[in-house]
Design an enzyme around this catalytic site. Sequence first.
Site, PDB file in Angstrom:
ATOM      1  N   LYS A  11      55.356   8.211  64.882  1.00 34.48           N
ATOM      2  CA  LYS A  11      56.585   8.321  64.104  1.00 34.48           C
ATOM      3  C   LYS A  11      57.859   8.129  64.942  1.00 34.48           C
ATOM      4  CE  LYS A  11      54.667  11.379  60.537  1.00 34.48           C
ATOM      5  NZ  LYS A  11      54.898  12.620  59.761  1.00 34.48           N
ATOM      6  N   TYR A  51      54.555   7.088  51.029  1.00 31.36           N
ATOM      7  CA  TYR A  51      54.585   8.531  50.785  1.00 31.36           C
ATOM      8  C   TYR A  51      54.766   8.870  49.309  1.00 31.36           C
ATOM      9  CZ  TYR A  51      54.660   9.821  55.768  1.00 31.36           C
ATOM     10  OH  TYR A  51      54.333  10.044  57.087  1.00 31.36           O
ATOM     11  N   ASN A 114      57.206  15.321  63.384  1.00 30.41           N
ATOM     12  CA  ASN A 114      55.945  15.809  63.958  1.00 30.41           C
ATOM     13  C   ASN A 114      55.124  14.714  64.636  1.00 30.41           C
ATOM     14  OD1 ASN A 114      55.078  14.573  61.633  1.00 30.41           O
ATOM     15  ND2 ASN A 114      53.813  16.272  60.918  1.00 30.41           N
ATOM     16  N   HIS A 117      51.346  10.618  62.079  1.00 27.37           N
ATOM     17  CA  HIS A 117      50.678  10.770  60.780  1.00 27.37           C
ATOM     18  C   HIS A 117      49.241  10.323  60.963  1.00 27.37           C
ATOM     19  CE1 HIS A 117      49.531  10.268  56.586  1.00 27.37           C
ATOM     20  NE2 HIS A 117      49.005   9.119  56.973  1.00 27.37           N
ATOM     21  N   GLU A 128      45.404   3.424  53.157  1.00 28.02           N
ATOM     22  CA  GLU A 128      46.531   3.358  54.087  1.00 28.02           C
ATOM     23  C   GLU A 128      46.399   2.174  55.046  1.00 28.02           C
ATOM     24  OE1 GLU A 128      46.773   7.320  55.773  1.00 28.02           O
ATOM     25  OE2 GLU A 128      47.549   8.146  53.902  1.00 28.02           O
TER      26      GLU A 128
END
Length: 140
Positions: A11, A51, A114, A117, A128
């Site tokens: 990320k 998302y 964070n 993913h 995905e």
Amino acid sequence: MANQRTFSIIKPDATKRNLTGAIIKKFEDGGLRVVASKRIQMTREKAEGFYAVHSERPFFGELCDFMISEPVVVQVLDGENAVAKNREIMGATNPADADEGTIRKEFALSIGENSVHGSDSLENAKIEIEFFFNDAEIVG
Ligand code: CMP
């Protein structure tokens, strides 16, 4: 346990801090192989689509803003029991709950920022992976 493929995103908080290599080393040390990888600037449309399952959550806008704030690295990881193995290597979503030695414990800044993913099931991994890669881009 069977060989599997799972989907991963490094990320913006991690790419911004030049942690791409350190994070990939965690995957490789944990027994996963990178069989597809590309650094991209996600568009808002792509982030909102990816998302979409979280679209009713209060953090959805913030999540999408974050995911387009800097480049990300999308990857396909391959290995034995790869979906669960990747989740083990990442650690808990909230870094405050993550185990020692996990990516999120070592690198994540907050539940939003964070660092990584990872797919939560084999079924979602397939969806995905197909959202970001075509077959010719995955070379195992
Ligand atoms: P990820 O695995 O990418 O899937 C959805 C993301 O939403 C999750 O990681 C978190 O980064 C983010 N998220 C979950 N809960 C919150 C929250 N309370 N505030 C901000 N972001 C969140």
